[in-house]
Scaffold this active site. Structure first.
Site, PDB file in Angstrom:
ATOM      1  N   ASP A  71      30.480  65.198  66.539  1.00 25.06           N
ATOM      2  CA  ASP A  71      31.285  64.850  67.712  1.00 25.06           C
ATOM      3  C   ASP A  71      30.896  63.487  68.250  1.00 25.06           C
ATOM      4  O   ASP A  71      29.813  62.969  67.984  1.00 25.06           O
ATOM      5  CB  ASP A  71      31.207  65.929  68.793  1.00 25.06           C
ATOM      6  N   GLU A 130      33.482  67.134  74.701  1.00 28.94           N
ATOM      7  CA  GLU A 130      33.143  67.454  76.084  1.00 28.94           C
ATOM      8  C   GLU A 130      34.388  67.715  76.938  1.00 28.94           C
ATOM      9  O   GLU A 130      34.285  68.171  78.065  1.00 28.94           O
ATOM     10  CB  GLU A 130      32.325  66.316  76.706  1.00 28.94           C
TER      11      GLU A 130
END
Length: 378
Positions: A71, A130
């Site tokens: 990520d 996130e």
């Protein structure tokens, strides 16, 4: 900066300087693409997806496709570390380790690009973990579908474990998660005349305390859930009765059914607040992340493989209330996620977190070796 640093530690430090919010990782994407362009290109294919990247390394005798995910996004946190490579984006920081995740991903890609596996290999540099969540739309994209792996793996740094420790477990690893936003609207007024107004600060205070009874009084004591309100806004001045208030929080559960129950109870409590305080309320659950559920066989196989490595301490951990949108990928593709020890006293999402960089090269070696071993299996 000393000259003895690993190239991937240097990369981590470069990436640490440029944290960006979800789906705005433009500098990050450009940095990764520039590095990927330096790798041997004879078996490499690269595709962009929004602010993310997919890279495929063609195998020498492929019978399947092995996948890895890293990520990319940062967090809206003002950095308080002692680094001399501080974030250059005020108010943003890589406080969840995604700078390490990307550096490790590039290291694994480098190893496999320079010495291809027998199997095809795909790495996904995924934006917006996130929020608002990049895994599910990336998974559903045509770019990903064309290169869909038969197995996928990811890691997450773990501040509480020493470097050299890898922790995971078959089955449930991370929780189902949901954002929570509740807005209340009443009637403002002068602080000296509360009977002529309808105070939403008081309503918010009552709502907050009632929300905390859901886990303690509506769930089986042997079940697990968390409702955390991390932010409350209301009012404009000390002598003005607040007309509006807003609560922002998160819900975590170990089962989808418990998530449904918690949300139904939240809605009932909020309806009660509307009736009690004569106000209007709205609920928004924002982003919802699927639980991270590791494939039983593949995870056990990985842990057995780790146990033979002298440089790794393999630990079977407990499930955590952590949320991760990698869960969507694991719901569709067999695979697993694991914790990587980085030995720092500050936890994830803390402004002072300083993960041990020795974990970067260790993780690159471990993940690369695992994929090589896996590619040799029937």
């Amino acid at each position: 900066m000393t000259t003895s640093l690993s190239p991937f530690v240097r990369i981590r430090r470069d990436l640490h300087r440029i944290p960006e919010p979800g789906f705005q990782e433009f500098k990050t994407q450009a940095y990764l693409l520039n590095y990927i362009a330096t790798l041997p290109q004879d078996r490499l294919e690269v595709r962009k997806w929004r602010t993310g990247i997919l890279v495929k390394v063609k195998g020498t005798a492929p019978k399947r496709t092995l996948g890895y995910r890293a990520d990319m996004d940062g967090l809206p946190i003002a950095e308080e570390t002692n680094y001399d490579f501080h974030s250059e984006h005020p108010g943003f920081m890589h406080a969840c380790g995604h700078d390490l995740h990307m550096a490790i991903g590039l290291g694994v890609l480098t190893s496999i690009a320079e010495r291809p596996l027998a199997d095809d290999f795909v790495i996904a540099f995924q934006p917006a973990e996130e929020g608002p969540g990049g895994a599910l739309p990336m998974l559903q994209s045509e770019e990903f579908r064309q290169w869909r792996p038969d197995q996928i793996v990811a890691l997450h740094i773990a501040p509480e474990y020493k470097v050299g420790t890898i922790a995971t477990r078959p089955g449930l690893l991370f929780a189902n998660t949901s954002e929570l936003f509740i807005d209340l609207r009443g009637k403002g007024g002068h602080a000296a005349f509360p009977h002529l107004a309808n105070d939403m600060v008081v309503a918010a205070a009552h709502l907050l305390t009632q929300l905390q009874t859901i886990v303690s009084r509506n769930l089986d004591p042997l079940d697990s859930a968390v409702i955390t309100v991390g932010k409350i806004e209301g009012g404009t001045k000390q002598n003005i009765i607040a007309e509006t208030s807003r609560l922002e929080g998160t819900i975590r559960t170990f089962s989808a059914d418990t998530m449904k129950l918690v949300k139904s109870r939240i809605e009932a409590v909020v309806a009660g607040i509307e009736a009690s305080f004569g106000c209007a309320a709205s609920i928004d659950y924002g982003a919802n992340y699927h639980q991270v559920f590791n494939d039983e066989r593949l995870t056990r196989e990985f842990m057995d493989w780790l146990s033979a490595r002298p440089d790794i301490r393999a630990v079977e951990c407990r499930p955590a209330m952590t949320g991760e949108d990698f869960g969507y990928m694991l719901a569709d593709i067999p695979g697993f996620m694991f914790w990587l020890g980085v030995d720092t006293p500050y936890g994830l999402h803390h402004a002072k977190i300083e993960p041990a960089e020795e974990a970067i090269d260790l993780a690159i070696r471990t993940v690369s070796d695992y994929f090589r071993w896996k590619s040799e299996q029937p």
